[in-house]
Design an enzyme around this catalytic site. Structure first.
Site, PDB file in Angstrom:
ATOM      1  N   GLY A  84      41.439  43.433  37.125  1.00 21.22           N
ATOM      2  CA  GLY A  84      41.119  44.776  36.649  1.00 21.22           C
ATOM      3  C   GLY A  84      41.385  45.839  37.694  1.00 21.22           C
ATOM      4  N   ARG A 168      45.827  41.289  50.394  1.00 16.02           N
ATOM      5  CA  ARG A 168      45.440  39.952  50.850  1.00 16.02           C
ATOM      6  C   ARG A 168      46.493  38.926  50.473  1.00 16.02           C
ATOM      7  NH1 ARG A 168      40.263  38.716  46.870  1.00 16.02           N
ATOM      8  NH2 ARG A 168      41.443  38.445  44.952  1.00 16.02           N
ATOM      9  N   ASP A 240      35.299  32.650  37.750  1.00 15.18           N
ATOM     10  CA  ASP A 240      36.471  33.486  38.049  1.00 15.18           C
ATOM     11  C   ASP A 240      36.628  33.705  39.550  1.00 15.18           C
ATOM     12  OD1 ASP A 240      34.023  35.045  37.352  1.00 15.18           O
ATOM     13  OD2 ASP A 240      35.195  36.699  38.150  1.00 15.18           O
ATOM     14  N   ASP A 250      37.371  36.193  46.878  1.00 15.32           N
ATOM     15  CA  ASP A 250      36.554  37.288  46.349  1.00 15.32           C
ATOM     16  C   ASP A 250      35.247  37.480  47.129  1.00 15.32           C
ATOM     17  OD1 ASP A 250      38.536  37.867  44.644  1.00 15.32           O
ATOM     18  OD2 ASP A 250      37.430  37.563  42.793  1.00 15.32           O
TER      19      ASP A 250
END
Ligand code: AMP
Ligand code: MG
Length: 461
Positions: A84, A168, A240, A250
């Protein structure tokens, strides 16, 4: 920006991703560039590098996309998440293997829902610092290649904040949730293509879905054991955010523990303590069960496959226990045995009961210093005598870091950076590159003073 691109994900079925250019920003400027990593990956950056990191220019040979994925967030199924606020610029090949280059905070995509697709200095510099620190600690992780300021403000709960983008790199961005996305849609061709792709990328020796699942489970178990060994709490172990290649991915409200509290939770959004320190192995195993479930639509004989996958996922526990025993025995300078397990358990118990600092207590082993941390525990003297008999003291300082990115330092660094001063970022980042030696700034090793303790970490999206 020159590099050797070889974009393989864009050769998968078209509906597995969306073509998505990064959305240009008002005024790109460089925050930090990882020249060592750029050299390793054969990337040549010119003076205009911030233009590429902020997304105002796209390197020749890149083929930017946003990837589709789903996920269980805090146990609740969300059929549609996806990139997103990130775009996969493309993939590089070379002697180093095959590496994804992703921009995070690069603008809205078809999966942005209500979000602005952006990030601010806090989460960007936090991920940069902590992921590079994890790498220096020898723990598998996505890497940070660069960060750039956008020259735009974005609106978050506390008010307007300066925008930034992080670039990244990773061996892939395939999550458990990527498999779930196609499994839940019963999209067999996409699921097959994804499996082949993930096998080729991560476990080329795996022959089939069984082999892939077994390798993913083992990699995840090894990863969590390593997290535990440095007191790391991921904070959002949703499917996720669970990487099928066993990377840490993340960095949201993650944190390293100061004083040892096994149930420790930091994340402000984790109200039930689901993702606390000692729950992490259970949660990782649960995530692996979701991966197994997502592979089931590919099975010819569902019942027999369920039986095999159940065994593979159950194997997580044994692999984790063995890895955990290895990690912690090494931290105590012991070889693994039933005796080392007892010594580990007793050491952790004493740390917990005295409120000792996790990193410092291990680091102090092998000198009189250790008594300063847990010496007041009534069982310390007898434990220490027993431990000394079997411990090899020679490698302790190569295994137990002096430095971890402590929350209060990370928060202070973010505050200063937002105020326009990047000095603390650079000094802290430099020190974290060599976590096993005493840093020139010994105060970085100290736990927070009472008024500095960070109670909760925020996702900072
Ligand atoms: P995360 O918390 O980073 O794991 O993100 C969970 C989901 O929310 C992912 O699908 C993200 O792409 C999406 N997301 C997070 N922040 C934003 C944002 N600022 N704009 C759009 N989507 C976002
Ligand atoms: Mg995520």
């Amino acid at each position: 920006m020159h590099a050797t691109w070889n974009n393989t994900y864009t050769r998968l079925p078209e509906h597995m991703f969306a073509r998505q250019q990064p959305v240009p920003v008002a005024a790109p400027s460089g925050l930090v560039l990882n020249t060592a990593l750029a050299d390793e990956l054969g990337i040549f950056f010119g003076e205009d590098w911030p233009e590429f990191i902020a997304g105002n220019q796209v390197p020749m040979g890149a083929d930017p996309i946003a990837q589709a994925y789903a996920g269980h967030q805090f146990g609740h199924w969300n059929p549609q998440l996806g990139d997103g606020r990130a775009v996969l610029l493309g993939e590089l090949t070379g002697a180093f293997g095959h590496v994804d280059v992703q921009l995070k905070g690069a603008g809205r995509t078809p999966w942005s829902r209500g979000g602005d697709g952006r990030a601010w200095y806090g989460p960007v510099l936090r991920e940069y610092l902590i992921s590079e620190s994890m790498h220096a600690l020898g723990i598998p992780t996505t890497r940070a290649l660069a960060a750039a300021a956008t020259g735009e403000s974005i609106l978050r709960e506390p008010g307007p904040l300066p925008g930034a983008v992080i670039c990244r790199t990773a061996s892939s961005h395939i999550r458990v949730g990527t498999f779930q996305y196609f499994a839940s849609r019963e999209d067999i061709p996409a699921l097959e293509a994804l499996l082949d792709h993930a096998i080729a990328r991560h476990y080329p020796q795996a022959q089939n879905a069984d082999g892939f699942l077994g390798q993913a489970v083992a990699a995840q178990a090894r990863l969590i054991a390593q997290w535990m060994g440095v007191g790391f709490i991921h904070g959002v172990m949703n499917t996720d955010n669970s990487h099928v290649g066993g990377l840490t991915i993340d960095y949201g409200p993650c944190a390293f523990m100061d004083d040892f509290v096994p149930t420790k939770v930091f994340s402000s959004i984790d109200r039930q303590g689901r993702y606390g320190y000692s729950n992490q192995p259970n949660l990782a195993a649960w995530n692996m069960a979701q991966l197994a479930t997502a592979l089931l639509p590919l099975a010819e004989n569902t019942e027999a496959t369920i039986a095999r996958y159940t065994e593979i996922v159950k194997g997580f526990g044994d692999i984790f226990e063995a890895e955990y025993a290895k990690v912690f025995a090494a931290k105590l300078g012991l070889s693994t045995s039933s005796q080392s397990s007892a010594l580990i358990q007793q050491f952790l118990k004493m740390m917990g009961q005295t409120g000792a600092d996790f990193t410092q207590s291990f680091r102090a082993l092998g000198s009189d210093e250790v008594a300063r941390h847990i010496g007041e525990h009534p069982e310390f003297v007898s434990w220490h005598e027993k431990w000394l008999v079997s411990a090899d003291l020679t490698r302790l300082k190569q295994i137990n870091p002096a430095l971890i990115p402590r929350n209060h330092l990370v928060e202070a660094m973010i505050d200063q950076s937002v105020a326009g001063n990047m000095q603390m970022f650079h000094v802290l980042h430099a020190a974290l590159q060599t976590p096993f030696i005493t840093p020139p700034n010994p105060e970085f090793m100290e736990p927070p003073k009472a008024h500095e303790v960070v109670q909760a970490t925020f996702c900072g999206t």
